[in-house]
Write an enzyme that holds these catalytic residues in place. Sequence first.
Site, PDB file in Angstrom:
ATOM      1  N   GLY A 124      75.426  52.490 -26.765  1.00 19.12           N
ATOM      2  CA  GLY A 124      74.658  54.290 -26.304  1.00 19.12           C
ATOM      3  C   GLY A 124      73.426  54.021 -25.534  1.00 19.12           C
ATOM      4  O   GLY A 124      73.657  52.777 -24.986  1.00 19.12           O
ATOM      5  N   SER A 125      72.681  54.395 -25.525  1.00 20.60           N
ATOM      6  CA  SER A 125      70.795  54.186 -24.346  1.00 20.60           C
ATOM      7  C   SER A 125      70.891  53.456 -24.974  1.00 20.60           C
ATOM      8  O   SER A 125      70.668  53.168 -26.321  1.00 20.60           O
ATOM      9  CB  SER A 125      70.641  55.744 -24.141  1.00 20.60           C
ATOM     10  OG  SER A 125      70.206  56.421 -25.810  1.00 20.60           O
ATOM     11  N   GLY A 165      68.851  52.050 -28.215  1.00 22.88           N
ATOM     12  CA  GLY A 165      68.643  51.126 -29.291  1.00 22.88           C
ATOM     13  C   GLY A 165      67.576  50.022 -29.272  1.00 22.88           C
ATOM     14  O   GLY A 165      67.446  50.034 -30.154  1.00 22.88           O
ATOM     15  N   GLU A 196      74.631  47.847 -27.689  1.00 25.20           N
ATOM     16  CA  GLU A 196      75.527  47.811 -26.353  1.00 25.20           C
ATOM     17  C   GLU A 196      75.090  49.312 -25.606  1.00 25.20           C
ATOM     18  O   GLU A 196      75.359  50.285 -26.192  1.00 25.20           O
ATOM     19  CB  GLU A 196      77.145  47.915 -26.556  1.00 25.20           C
ATOM     20  CG  GLU A 196      78.064  46.515 -27.168  1.00 25.20           C
ATOM     21  CD  GLU A 196      77.628  45.863 -26.907  1.00 25.20           C
ATOM     22  OE1 GLU A 196      78.405  45.111 -25.210  1.00 25.20           O
ATOM     23  OE2 GLU A 196      78.395  44.645 -27.042  1.00 25.20           O
ATOM     24  N   CYS A 249      79.279  52.545 -18.680  1.00 22.19           N
ATOM     25  CA  CYS A 249      77.929  51.796 -19.120  1.00 22.19           C
ATOM     26  C   CYS A 249      77.968  51.418 -17.835  1.00 22.19           C
ATOM     27  O   CYS A 249      77.011  50.241 -17.304  1.00 22.19           O
ATOM     28  CB  CYS A 249      78.048  50.791 -20.115  1.00 22.19           C
ATOM     29  SG  CYS A 249      79.816  50.308 -20.342  1.00 22.19           S
TER      30      CYS A 249
HETATM   31  P1  NAD Z   1      73.547  58.120 -27.247  1.00 23.80           P
HETATM   32  O1  NAD Z   1      72.373  56.690 -27.101  1.00 23.80           O
HETATM   33  O2  NAD Z   1      72.435  59.807 -26.449  1.00 23.80           O
HETATM   34  O3  NAD Z   1      74.100  58.492 -28.035  1.00 23.80           O
HETATM   35  C1  NAD Z   1      75.273  56.871 -29.063  1.00 23.80           C
HETATM   36  C2  NAD Z   1      75.470  57.268 -30.013  1.00 23.80           C
HETATM   37  O4  NAD Z   1      73.756  56.921 -30.664  1.00 23.80           O
HETATM   38  C3  NAD Z   1      75.868  59.015 -30.607  1.00 23.80           C
HETATM   39  O5  NAD Z   1      76.811  58.686 -31.806  1.00 23.80           O
HETATM   40  C4  NAD Z   1      74.318  59.130 -31.101  1.00 23.80           C
HETATM   41  O6  NAD Z   1      74.495  60.046 -31.765  1.00 23.80           O
HETATM   42  C5  NAD Z   1      73.669  57.718 -31.396  1.00 23.80           C
HETATM   43  N1  NAD Z   1      72.763  57.850 -32.012  1.00 23.80           N
HETATM   44  C6  NAD Z   1      71.390  58.328 -31.024  1.00 23.80           C
HETATM   45  N2  NAD Z   1      70.276  57.992 -31.396  1.00 23.80           N
HETATM   46  C7  NAD Z   1      70.641  57.396 -32.335  1.00 23.80           C
HETATM   47  C8  NAD Z   1      69.748  57.181 -33.471  1.00 23.80           C
HETATM   48  N3  NAD Z   1      68.532  56.812 -33.792  1.00 23.80           N
HETATM   49  N4  NAD Z   1      69.587  56.780 -35.027  1.00 23.80           N
HETATM   50  C9  NAD Z   1      71.274  56.199 -34.931  1.00 23.80           C
HETATM   51  N5  NAD Z   1      72.009  56.726 -34.106  1.00 23.80           N
HETATM   52  C10 NAD Z   1      71.602  57.029 -32.704  1.00 23.80           C
HETATM   53  O7  NAD Z   1      74.544  57.615 -25.728  1.00 23.80           O
HETATM   54  P2  NAD Z   1      75.382  58.647 -25.206  1.00 23.80           P
HETATM   55  O8  NAD Z   1      74.613  59.758 -24.436  1.00 23.80           O
HETATM   56  O9  NAD Z   1      76.559  59.153 -25.448  1.00 23.80           O
HETATM   57  O10 NAD Z   1      76.212  57.196 -23.903  1.00 23.80           O
HETATM   58  C11 NAD Z   1      75.347  56.939 -22.738  1.00 23.80           C
HETATM   59  C12 NAD Z   1      75.270  55.931 -22.342  1.00 23.80           C
HETATM   60  O11 NAD Z   1      75.575  54.931 -23.565  1.00 23.80           O
HETATM   61  C13 NAD Z   1      74.665  55.366 -22.227  1.00 23.80           C
HETATM   62  O12 NAD Z   1      73.479  54.792 -21.313  1.00 23.80           O
HETATM   63  C14 NAD Z   1      75.761  53.878 -21.453  1.00 23.80           C
HETATM   64  O13 NAD Z   1      75.268  52.793 -20.940  1.00 23.80           O
HETATM   65  C15 NAD Z   1      75.981  53.375 -23.134  1.00 23.80           C
HETATM   66  N6  NAD Z   1      77.581  52.875 -23.039  1.00 23.80           N
HETATM   67  C16 NAD Z   1      76.848  51.860 -23.150  1.00 23.80           C
HETATM   68  C17 NAD Z   1      77.583  50.724 -23.442  1.00 23.80           C
HETATM   69  C18 NAD Z   1      78.360  49.371 -23.402  1.00 23.80           C
HETATM   70  O14 NAD Z   1      78.973  48.241 -23.860  1.00 23.80           O
HETATM   71  N7  NAD Z   1      77.299  48.610 -23.428  1.00 23.80           N
HETATM   72  C19 NAD Z   1      79.686  51.877 -23.615  1.00 23.80           C
HETATM   73  C20 NAD Z   1      79.047  52.594 -22.769  1.00 23.80           C
HETATM   74  C21 NAD Z   1      78.487  53.458 -23.572  1.00 23.80           C
END
Ligand code: NAD
Length: 503
Positions: free
Chosen positions: A235-236, A240, A257, A291
Amino acid sequence: MSVKAEIADILTRLGVNSASYTSGSTKIISPVTGEEIASVADVSAADTSAAIDKAHEAFKVWRNVPAPRRGELVRLLGEELRAAKEDLGRIISIEVGKITSEGLGEIQEMIDICDFATGLSRQLYGLTIATERPGHRMMEQWHPVGVVGVISAFNFPAAVWSWNAALALVCGDTVVWKPSEKTPLISLACAAVFEKAAARFGDAPDGLLTLLIGDRAVGEVLVDHAKVPVISATGSTRMGREVGPRVAARFGRSILELGGNNAGIVCPSADQDMALAAIAFGAMGTAGQRCTSQRRTFVHDSIYDQFVPRLKAAYKSVTVGSPLTTDALVGPLIDTRASDAMERALEQAKVLGGTITGGEKIDAGYPNAHYRRPAIVEMPVHEGIVCEETFAPVLYVMRYIDLDDAIEKQNAVGAGLSSTIFTLDMREAEQFLSVAGSDCGIANVNIGTSGAEIGGAFGGEKETGGGRESGSDAWKAYMRRATNTINYSRELPLAQGVSFDIA
Ligand code: NAD
């Protein structure tokens, strides 16, 4: 047929119980039409904890199943995915807004990782290491580690789970999956497909794969749970930053990731047709919501005035529209927030002197959906918003004169996921791949930043989190390593020549 009826039809065909997507307070909106297509219930913290306990018990059984037999389950999963490919791809198009070929491509990636993991199940090798002591043998073994918690993002709602699950399962781990709150339907479908594979497998313990639908609160229970030794979170970078320290605080392992701000360099000798096609897909594909989407491009001064007008023409001509009813190449943004973020980024770029082509809202016939023409922004500076990830189709283009300077700028952002150089000059290509070149986890030559194959380790450095998933030796993160020394002599020599003679 309405989109809501179509999704119900597909989910029923795949064996998903209708109660799981028709009763609940969280409304699921299709980004394609902006209409409500389902509603789901979030799992409670207590149920999350109980599910983790159950997965831990399942682990105690699963770890004793020989790895090649575990591989058989993943092979069957690959077969079930092949059979369900069209349906699963369509769900992704409806729930995430991907165009048909990208929705199907995501499922193909899942099939590929199942094939890879099946082979891997016979290759979980340890080393035999030369020992300094006579009559001794030293070796490494890789053992299953336990419950792997998978937290996934909306934009690869199924593939990210499979990259983790296929490896974790052959490694002897069990999996607890919390998908994005924006994409519960494809996760319900994946869980149903997995159940079919498990039923054919025969003696899989209950609790091998647990799906926990919910928002970040559910993720937090997973992140803090002592019985989850590995958290793989996609995720974002913001997410992380929260997850990484929490897992570390309990000495868990995290595979992070996170976000990317990926760049390409177009050199004087570049095959410009190839560079154009690669950048067009890298920057506009998936509506800039990968991503690995290309977000920055450095073009050499000597070809800038030739290359950039062609790129701008491609941006003006690309078709934007519903992936369900048209063959448009660019679908919708996921939600209002994404569209607003794109708007804000363009405003900030303008303040910094950027010249924008595209970026406007498109009327695709759905007032509640968010369609925008991808934007290309010619920038006089490399600073501010250019150095941040905006998860939308915005490509910043800048001139460069000196390759060292272009590589330095490419690396001068927080994220370190993917990068590429377009050149036919072998010195430039090798410099880009060298120790003094790109600092990203993925560095390519003459192909785009996005669309990685599963055979390589996938992930990035710096604010991308440092995790690796998928191919190569990424499996090691899903196992624990034991170094074993066996003494078959009649002496007890100590290492490093130490003597400790007791009377
Ligand atoms: P996001 O960070 O909003 O959410 C991702 C996941 O994390 C969701 O399931 C969310 O519920 C969970 N989450 C959020 N905060 C949390 C916390 N404090 N504790 C536990 N879980 C939590 O991201 P998004 O909008 O769904 O996806 C887009 C982002 O993901 C972009 O920044 C993109 O670059 C990144 N991404 C990275 C990769 C990679 O492999 N590097 C792949 C796909 C997406």
